[in-house]
Scaffold this motif. Structure first.
Motif, mmCIF file in Angstrom:
data_model
loop_
_atom_site.group_PDB
_atom_site.id
_atom_site.type_symbol
_atom_site.label_atom_id
_atom_site.label_comp_id
_atom_site.label_asym_id
_atom_site.label_seq_id
_atom_site.Cartn_x
_atom_site.Cartn_y
_atom_site.Cartn_z
ATOM 1 N N TRP A 1 -1.523 7.740 -3.882
ATOM 2 C CA TRP A 1 -0.100 7.576 -4.420
ATOM 3 C C TRP A 1 0.593 6.719 -4.827
ATOM 4 O O TRP A 1 1.515 6.185 -5.138
ATOM 5 C CB TRP A 1 0.502 7.784 -2.788
ATOM 6 C CG TRP A 1 -0.441 8.879 -1.703
ATOM 7 C CD1 TRP A 1 -0.828 8.464 -1.112
ATOM 8 C CD2 TRP A 1 -0.340 9.908 -2.265
ATOM 9 N NE1 TRP A 1 -1.469 9.884 -0.288
ATOM 10 C CE2 TRP A 1 -0.901 10.885 -0.737
ATOM 11 C CE3 TRP A 1 0.727 11.205 -3.123
ATOM 12 C CZ2 TRP A 1 -0.935 12.509 -1.272
ATOM 13 C CZ3 TRP A 1 1.211 12.314 -2.675
ATOM 14 C CH2 TRP A 1 0.124 12.840 -2.143
ATOM 15 N N ASN B 1 -2.204 0.134 -6.047
ATOM 16 C CA ASN B 1 -1.750 -0.936 -4.696
ATOM 17 C C ASN B 1 -1.704 -2.153 -4.984
ATOM 18 O O ASN B 1 -2.730 -2.728 -6.188
ATOM 19 C CB ASN B 1 -3.112 -0.093 -3.883
ATOM 20 C CG ASN B 1 -3.492 -0.847 -2.356
ATOM 21 O OD1 ASN B 1 -2.013 0.090 -1.264
ATOM 22 N ND2 ASN B 1 -3.481 -1.998 -2.648
ATOM 23 N N ARG C 1 3.415 1.244 2.846
ATOM 24 C CA ARG C 1 2.957 0.053 4.017
ATOM 25 C C ARG C 1 2.819 -1.579 3.639
ATOM 26 O O ARG C 1 2.017 -1.683 2.027
ATOM 27 C CB ARG C 1 1.728 0.206 4.474
ATOM 28 C CG ARG C 1 1.037 -0.515 5.728
ATOM 29 C CD ARG C 1 -0.520 0.025 6.062
ATOM 30 N NE ARG C 1 -0.034 1.443 7.028
ATOM 31 C CZ ARG C 1 -0.529 1.905 5.903
ATOM 32 N NH1 ARG C 1 -1.139 1.596 4.351
ATOM 33 N NH2 ARG C 1 -0.914 3.304 6.627
ATOM 34 N N CYS D 1 -4.019 4.132 -7.451
ATOM 35 C CA CYS D 1 -4.659 5.032 -5.776
ATOM 36 C C CYS D 1 -4.027 6.288 -6.183
ATOM 37 O O CYS D 1 -3.905 6.624 -7.449
ATOM 38 C CB CYS D 1 -4.470 4.118 -4.639
ATOM 39 S SG CYS D 1 -5.651 2.404 -4.632
ATOM 40 N N ARG E 1 9.463 5.340 0.742
ATOM 41 C CA ARG E 1 8.973 5.592 -0.839
ATOM 42 C C ARG E 1 9.883 4.918 -2.013
ATOM 43 O O ARG E 1 8.996 4.620 -3.146
ATOM 44 C CB ARG E 1 8.504 7.274 -0.900
ATOM 45 C CG ARG E 1 7.655 6.958 -2.076
ATOM 46 C CD ARG E 1 6.587 6.472 -2.948
ATOM 47 N NE ARG E 1 5.563 6.654 -3.939
ATOM 48 C CZ ARG E 1 3.684 6.307 -4.608
ATOM 49 N NH1 ARG E 1 3.587 7.072 -3.349
ATOM 50 N NH2 ARG E 1 4.670 7.017 -5.184
ATOM 51 N N GLU F 1 0.696 -1.289 -0.054
ATOM 52 C CA GLU F 1 0.240 -0.424 -0.004
ATOM 53 C C GLU F 1 0.797 1.012 0.207
ATOM 54 O O GLU F 1 1.538 1.790 0.830
ATOM 55 C CB GLU F 1 -0.781 0.193 1.213
ATOM 56 C CG GLU F 1 -1.722 -1.010 0.744
ATOM 57 C CD GLU F 1 -2.421 -1.429 2.633
ATOM 58 O OE1 GLU F 1 -3.439 -2.113 2.430
ATOM 59 O OE2 GLU F 1 -1.939 -0.807 4.300
ATOM 60 N N GLU G 1 1.576 5.155 0.283
ATOM 61 C CA GLU G 1 1.340 6.120 0.906
ATOM 62 C C GLU G 1 2.099 7.250 0.778
ATOM 63 O O GLU G 1 3.168 6.988 -0.741
ATOM 64 C CB GLU G 1 1.345 6.401 2.211
ATOM 65 C CG GLU G 1 0.358 5.255 3.305
ATOM 66 C CD GLU G 1 -1.002 5.420 3.129
ATOM 67 O OE1 GLU G 1 -1.202 6.977 2.952
ATOM 68 O OE2 GLU G 1 -1.254 4.498 3.616
ATOM 69 N N GLU G 2 2.162 9.087 0.984
ATOM 70 C CA GLU G 2 2.889 9.695 0.293
ATOM 71 C C GLU G 2 4.188 9.654 0.181
ATOM 72 O O GLU G 2 5.454 9.540 -0.845
ATOM 73 C CB GLU G 2 2.385 11.599 0.910
ATOM 74 C CG GLU G 2 3.061 12.179 0.049
ATOM 75 C CD GLU G 2 2.406 13.821 1.262
ATOM 76 O OE1 GLU G 2 3.184 14.419 0.102
ATOM 77 O OE2 GLU G 2 2.095 13.244 1.777
#
Length: 567
Positions: free
Chosen positions: A277, A280, A211, A275, A228, A204, A206-207
């Motif tokens: 960012w 996913n 995760r 998604c 990231r 997942e 994120e910015e």
């Protein structure tokens, strides 16, 4: 590869299977007499067979399972047990190590090489049980050079990625490029998830970080959070090995991975969803060992197991399994099919998609591209002379009508339906347009189920229930009952639970309930008739599991509605 002593001569086996011609066998035998080399190597040298064909032929002849090392992810813990020099000298490759059962899985060129096994046993100095798989000599040599001497731990791989350059060409190669740490990182994460007993892996973005969560025993658990910077290379690698288009980032995609992990074949169903960012990605782990469970091993109570056996014994009609996504419906249905699966019965399935291949059963995936949906698939299967039909899911009126038509014409039909309870399936079928008269005579039974976590036997602690808990469990104040609650320890990753079991309610149809359905009776009236026939609700089954010490009341109330018991 040396050909060990076999039940049948290797040449006869290959000739009988049509792999080589009698003339080729005659030439190879003449060549063997001149060179003195084993027949298998002679056939390979002459170009009559490949090394993979020889491996599979020896595997079948010896009753030993073969393994394609190009599709295997090696367990780092197993590699650490056997030094590279010893592996090369004995021509063995450690594949997987199960520390709980003390079982070591190794690949060998010759499972009859007792001297090599003895030397390996002396080196390990531990009472391991062995599982030997056949592999070709060149595959083992190649795998030893590939896997030994490279970093395989997740933390070490992350450090290697940080300090080195990413070779995008290596990442995009489906089978090569193992020197690239991103390739090994994905392999390590897949191995870790399988080792921990996960059913799903969630990546997942994120910015500023990615995760990673595993779904273990039905509950998501965060495992890692990576910077990231790792994600672009990871997503490309995941797409490559699952057969997705790496250039497409704006549309959802589906893929599939087939690998050998922890010594057994596994499939992963992969879904990529754009998604905010980035993409996913979720992998569903399809473990055939967990998906194909004998009926007796489903963990049902004795009453429920007896009722289910009586339902399955009905020669015609439809049996429905209901419950939300992830409640074990597919496992229950596959267990029933496996129970019925004999050469005398033609079993056909229509699934979206086929999850676990089963020998003897004709399995078909629905395909919207060629307009093969559930309804048209049933219509086509009816012309294939089936005895038993599995329809993956009844979603609409057309599918429901075709499933009941198959049941009316003398077939056993199994399917799933999304309803919260067994009795709730009846109004749902009314809603789908099935007439009550047809339903009344053709439903064998309805099974509703949920999966609840089992208490960890190493750390669960006893306690005395309070007044509310006694009411929920229908215990009198005079009953000196003792319950168990979750505690948490290293064996269960400090969750207090390890493994899951099914809680069920089985609505077995009889003539009285059939008449009520034909008269469009209310759910309450049907429930009263079912109770008079001995129907046990899911709440009743779950509370019995609490009293038997299999799970906790907290876990049951998380999954099953018990509020009606104190209303």
């Amino acid at each position: 590869m040396n050909a060990p002593s076999t039940k049948l001569p290797l040449g006869k086996t290959l000739a009988d299977k049509g792999v080589i011609t009698p003339d080729q066998l005659h030439i190879a035998l003449q060549e063997q007499r001149q060179t003195g080399k084993p027949l298998g190597k002679t056939l390979m040298k002459l170009g009559f067979i490949s090394e993979a064909v020889l491996r599979d032929a020896l595997s079948e002849n010896l009753g030993q399972q073969s393994v394609d090392l190009s599709k295997v992810i090696i367990d780092a813990a197993a590699l650490r047990r056997v030094p590279k020099e010893l592996a090369k000298r004995l021509r063995v490759l450690p594949l997987a190590l199960d520390t709980d059962s003390k079982k070591l899985i190794i690949a060998m060129t010759d499972p009859n090489d007792l001297a090599a096994i003895d030397q390996l046993r002396q080196h390990l100095q531990e009472p391991f049980t062995w599982e030997i798989k056949l592999a070709s000599e060149s595959d083992i040599a190649r795998a030893i050079d590939q896997y030994y001497g490279v970093e395989l731990s997740i933390d070490g791989l992350l450090h290697e990625i940080e300090t080195g350059e990413i070779d995008w060409a290596s990442i995009q190669m489906a089978s090569a490029g193992y020197s690239q740490p991103v390739v090994r990182l994905i392999d390590a994460l897949l191995t870790d998830a399988v080792t921990q007993g996960a059913s799903d892996i969630h990546f997942e973005p994120e910015e500023s970080f990615v995760r990673i969560r595993y779904r273990i025993d039905g509950v998501l658990r965060q495992i890692r959070a990576l910077h990231r910077m790792y994600w672009p290379a990871m997503v490309v690698r995941l797409k490559v090995i699952s057969g997705m288009n790496i250039a497409e980032t704006r549309a959802p995609q589906d893929g599939r991975i087939s690998l050998t992990l922890a010594g057994r074949p596994l499939d992963f169903r992969v879904s990529a969803q754009p998604c905010t960012w980035g993409e996913n990605i979720v992998l569903r782990i399809l473990d055939r060992q967990k998906g194909l469970v004998p009926l007796d091993s489903l963990g049902l109570s004795m009453d429920n197991l007896r009722s289910l056996r009586l339902m399955v014994a009905r020669p015609e009609g439809i049996l429905l399994v209901t419950g939300p996504t992830g409640s074990g419906k597919t496992t229950t249905l596959y267990s029933i099919l496996n129970h019925l699966n004999t050469p005398e019965i033609n079993i056909m399935t229509l699934e979206d998609p086929v999850e676990y291949p089963i020998p003897l059963i004709r399995q078909t995936s629905i395909n919207e591209v060629v307009k093969m949906n559930f309804a048209t698939g049933i219509r086509s299967m009816m012309r294939q002379d089936p005895d038993v039909i599995l329809v993956g899911e009844i979603r609409d009126q057309e599918t429901a009508e075709m499933a009941f038509r198959a049941a009316m014409t003398g077939h056993q039909v199994y399917s799933t339906l999304h309803t919260p309870s067994a009795i709730g399936a009846i109004p749902r079928l009314f809603d789908l347009g099935i007439s009550p008269e047809i339903m009344a005579g053709n439903i064998i039974g309805i099974v509703a189920q949920r999966l609840i976590r089992k208490l960890c036997k190493h750390c669960c602690t006893p306690y005395t229930p309070d007044h509310l808990e006694r009411r929920l469990l229908a215990l009198s104040e005079a009953n000196p009952a003792t319950l168990l609650r979750a505690q948490g320890c290293p064996h269960c990753a400090h969750t207090g639970y390890k493994g899951r079991l099914a809680v069920m309610e089985l609505l077995r149809m009889n003539s009285a309930m059939g008449e009520l359905i034909a008269q469009r009776a209310t759910s309450h009236e049907i429930a009263q008739a079912a109770a008079a026939a001995g129907f046990q609700s899911m709440a009743d089954d779950a509370c019995q599991r609490v009293l038997h010490g299999e799970t906790s009341l907290d876990e049951v109330t998380r999954i099953v509605d018990l509020t009606s018991r104190v209303a």
